[in-house]
Design an enzyme around this catalytic site. Structure first.
Site, mmCIF file in Angstrom:
data_model
loop_
_atom_site.group_PDB
_atom_site.id
_atom_site.type_symbol
_atom_site.label_atom_id
_atom_site.label_comp_id
_atom_site.label_asym_id
_atom_site.label_seq_id
_atom_site.Cartn_x
_atom_site.Cartn_y
_atom_site.Cartn_z
ATOM 1 N N HIS A 194 0.835 -1.207 0.000
ATOM 2 C CA HIS A 194 0.000 0.000 0.000
ATOM 3 C C HIS A 194 0.870 1.257 0.000
ATOM 4 O O HIS A 194 1.907 1.304 0.626
ATOM 5 C CB HIS A 194 -0.897 0.033 1.222
ATOM 6 C CG HIS A 194 -1.565 1.361 1.403
ATOM 7 N ND1 HIS A 194 -2.593 1.778 0.594
ATOM 8 C CD2 HIS A 194 -1.327 2.384 2.254
ATOM 9 C CE1 HIS A 194 -2.969 2.990 0.965
ATOM 10 N NE2 HIS A 194 -2.211 3.381 1.971
ATOM 11 N N GLU A 195 0.425 2.241 -0.712
ATOM 12 C CA GLU A 195 1.013 3.578 -0.634
ATOM 13 C C GLU A 195 -0.129 4.571 -0.445
ATOM 14 O O GLU A 195 -1.177 4.444 -1.083
ATOM 15 C CB GLU A 195 1.770 3.939 -1.920
ATOM 16 C CG GLU A 195 3.087 3.247 -2.026
ATOM 17 C CD GLU A 195 3.983 3.920 -3.049
ATOM 18 O OE1 GLU A 195 5.117 3.515 -3.160
ATOM 19 O OE2 GLU A 195 3.519 4.867 -3.712
#
Length: 758
Positions: free
Chosen positions: A146-147
């Site tokens: 995830h970013e």
């Protein structure tokens, strides 16, 4: 620097689509060939094996439902370190090895899971597997990448990056001390119109949204990937950047694994994974070498003898069992003794029309086959032997340097980097009488054990003058000449070679002849990881006019090494050579800037057939840095939840210090070979211009008074890498990155370029 006491457990899932050459396959909805590798330096702990089994089983069930009953993990192998105690239930590995999972080492502070490297494999630390404090990332079976930045919508409202936007929550800034956390509303940056950088999205504990696993896997309601209907194409994340705003499910269904895969009907849960515990007993290698009449051409056989000798005394892992077989026409066939789990190095320069008839036998043998295709007439089926067994494939010329480079490619697969042979220099020069070769070889402090200097010649022994960093000289008398091969001399440095620049000078005292110099070494200590370079090409067989992509990962353990100059030398079967500069700047073929992975497009096709690949990595004038920043976590940490209107915070994430720290490291040099590849369909004559410019992925906007400054960082370099400018291709040696392309736009008028370019 580079000494790491706690070492990583690797889960090589090849999630949703395996890279070419891996053993992972999706058959009848089940993934086979999955490998979990425990690093040799991890202390023996039975709980680690049991926990790994439990979490893979959990992940399998979760994947089955997330893919609408299309995929689960069926057969999983766990590679046990040779340093652990042998037990009756342990089997011998066949094609499984640490080379397939590309293991890395970890300092104890990097205990979170992360995705790293050319092959994008999942790395799980022992702490993450065993310590329930790490459940702050959510159930371990739901851990993904995830970013999370912020962005402004087209309606001028500010949104947290999330998928889907149906995930509800609040935006807050947390300022935490050891005892407590202060919570306040997020402020808006007047210049950018976005929330301040410390602003975090805190989700509601109770959600209705089922997506997305790729966003917030810790939410109980999340069980699915985002689809075209639920995907958030406005979010400025890597998913949208790299996949053209497509949803994760669209990307998955377009992959080779899932394109023709139907759901598993009539079942609500997948079968439990089958686990195999594998522990190697000994390393067994057999050299199968061609000595037919054609090998007498251009000194092929004598050069082969010297290269094979170097492999035996310097490259093969210490303590290995090595056999040698020569053949004139028929390649060795399998005897009654099992060769499962052993390695075969097959070198030949001839055609063999029967290789394809033995493919099934090769598959069933359990042996790993490395192939060295010598010359343009070598059988075209050789590469398939390596691909189906997980071996290396190289295509050297018959000269000494290329043969030594080819054998140097076939290094240790045990996972113990202290046993890996590392090549520091590989040079071949044709000299007239009385001419000299002058140069330096840098021995950095991470290497120096078992260091060999090898010099070869085609006519007569040259004058040798070597000098170590402290001024000690080595002359002809210090080198030993093999009685069986009078055209090669060796110098083995006792104990550990002095760190620094070794000066060499070779003078040709004959008429015109070729001199070569090769330097190999090993890690200085088992506790200090060496700097290594790993080469990967995107496919074994290209398709004209599509370019090949070359990647080189430069690292010390799992830490990226930055600032090195990386060059690929690509050569056709008939000797045409191209030099390709590789970059770690996030432009063109390179996906992420400053991750230690250098990339470039190769499109300068000269002919049909095999292409060999050699890589030079150099760090000079104190330009290299070791990136000490924490690896990107594969799972999103959630600081807390909103429960009935009240923010309830989770346990704080274990602190990782020195996130942005970069440490200068000393100069070094590395030489390595990559797998050869085949290019068919190349037309004769000038190549057509079928290469579009690179995709813009780094457009940035900055407000300056009444103007907006748009910056395309290194975009021109990306255009060069794509072959956009006629006559200027990626093979051109570019010494410095190009400056940014900058365009001015006037806010008060229609948006258009003002013509300013820097």
């Amino acid at each position: 620097m580079g000494s790491f006491p706690n070492v990583i457990l690797i889960l090589a899932l090849g999630v949703l689509q395996a890279v070419e050459g891996s053993m992972i396959q999706l058959n009848d909805n089940g993934y086979d060939g999955i490998v979990i590798a425990i690093n040799p330096n991890v202390p023996e702990d039975e709980k680690l094996i049991q926990k790994a089994k439990e979490k893979v089983a959990e992940a399998s069930t979760f994947l089955f439902h997330a893919t609408s009953r299309r995929a689960y993990f069926r057969n999983v192998s766990i590679l046990i370190p040779m340093t652990w105690t042998s037990k009756p239930g342990y089997l011998t590995p066949t094609l499984e090895s640490y080379e397939h999972v590309r293991f890395v080492s970890s300092a104890h502070k990097f205990s979170h899971p992360f995705l790293k490297g050319i092959f994008l494999l999942i790395h799980l630390t022992p702490n993450f597997v065993l310590d329930d404090n790490w459940l702050i990332y959510g159930p371990r079976g739901k851990v993904f990448v995830h970013e999370w930045p912020c962005y402004i919508t087209s309606l001028n409202t500010i949104e947290a990056t999330r998928c889907s936007k149906d995930n509800t929550g609040v935006n807050r800034v947390l300022k935490c001390s050891i005892k407590s956390c202060a919570i306040r509303l997020c402020k808006i940056n007047r210049q950018t119109g976005m929330y301040e950088t410390k602003c975090q999205f805190i989700p509601e504990k109770s959600q209705n949204a089922k997506v997305s696993i790729m966003f917030m896997q810790s939410l109980d309601s999340v069980t699915e990937f985002c689809t075209a209907k639920t995907h958030n194409p406005d979010a400025p994340n890597l998913q949208n950047k790299m996949c053209d705003q497509r949803s994760m499910w669209e990307v998955i269904m377009d992959s080779e694994d899932f394109r023709n895969t139907s759901l598993r009907a009539g079942v609500n849960s997948p079968p439990s994974p089958t686990f195999s515990l594998l522990k190697a007993k000994e390393h067994v290698v057999c050299l199968v070498l061609d000595k037919s009449g054609s090998m007498s051409v251009n000194n092929r056989l004598s050069n082969l003898v010297e290269a094979a000798e170097l492999y035996l005394i310097q490259i093969v892992e210490i303590g290995s069992w090595v056999g040698m077989v020569t053949f004139d026409s028929d390649v060795i066939t399998q005897s009654n003794r099992s060769i499962s789990g052993s390695e075969i190095v097959l070198l030949t320069d001839g055609e063999d029309n029967e290789i394809s008839t033995r493919f099934e036998e090769v598959k069933q043998s359990g042996a790993v086959i490395h192939t060295i295709a010598l010359g343009p007439d070598a059988a075209r089926e050789l590469e398939k032997l390596s691909l189906m067994t997980g071996g290396y494939r190289v295509t050297p010329k018959e000269n000494m340097t290329d043969l030594i480079d080819a054998f140097s490619r076939i290094t240790s697969r045990s996972g113990d980097l202290s046993q890996k042979a590392i090549q520091l220099e590989s040079k071949s020069v044709m000299l007239n009488s009385k001419e000299w070769i002058n140069g330096t070889v840098t021995v950095d402090s991470t290497v120096g054990n078992d260091t060999f200097f090898v010099i070869t010649w085609t006519e007569s022994v040259p004058r040798i003058c070597h000098q170590d960093p402290k001024g000690k000289e080595y002359r002809n008398a210090d080198f030993s000449i093999n009685k069986l091969n009078s055209k090669a001399a060796h110098l083995r440095i006792p104990d550990t070679a002095e760190a620094g620049n070794w000066i060499y000078r070779l003078q040709n005292e004959h008429s015109l002849q070729t001199l070569t110099l090769t330097v190999t070494t090993r890690a200085k200590s088992p506790t200090v990881l060496p700097v290594i370079a790993t080469v990967h090409v995107n496919q074994s067989t290209g398709h004209f006019p599509s370019p090949m992509i070359v990647h080189v990962q430069v690292s010390q353990g799992f830490l990226p090494v930055l600032g090195a100059k990386v060059t690929a030398i690509i050569e056709t079967g008939h000797g045409s050579q191209e030099t390709l500069a590789l970059w770690d700047n996030g432009a063109g073929a390179d996906t992420v800037k400053n991750d230690g992975i250098h990339s470039g497009y190769f499109r300068s096709y000269q002919e049909n057939g095999r292409y060999s690949l050699k890589v030079l990595v150099q760090a000079r004038n104190n330009t290299a840095r070791l990136s000490m920043r924490s690896p990107q976590s594969c799972a999103m940490y959630v600081p807390g939840y909103v429960n009935h209107g009240e923010i309830v915070l989770n346990s704080p994430r274990p602190e990782v210090k020195d996130k942005e720290m970069e440490v200068k490291i000393e100069d070094f040099s590395r030489v390595t070979s990559g797998d050869s590849f085949i290019i068919p369909g190349v037309p004769s004559g000038p190549l057509p211009g079928k290469f579009p410019p690179a995709k813009i992925t780094d457009l940035k906007a900055k407000s300056q008074a009444d103007h907006i400054l748009l910056s395309l960082v290194n975009y021109l370099l990306g255009m060069l890498s794509s072959g956009f400018f006629p006559g200027v291709g990626p093979s051109r040696q570019i010494l410095q990155p190009l400056p940014s392309l900058r365009l001015w736009f006037n806010v008060s008028s229609q948006i258009h370029p003002s013509g300013m370019m820097q």
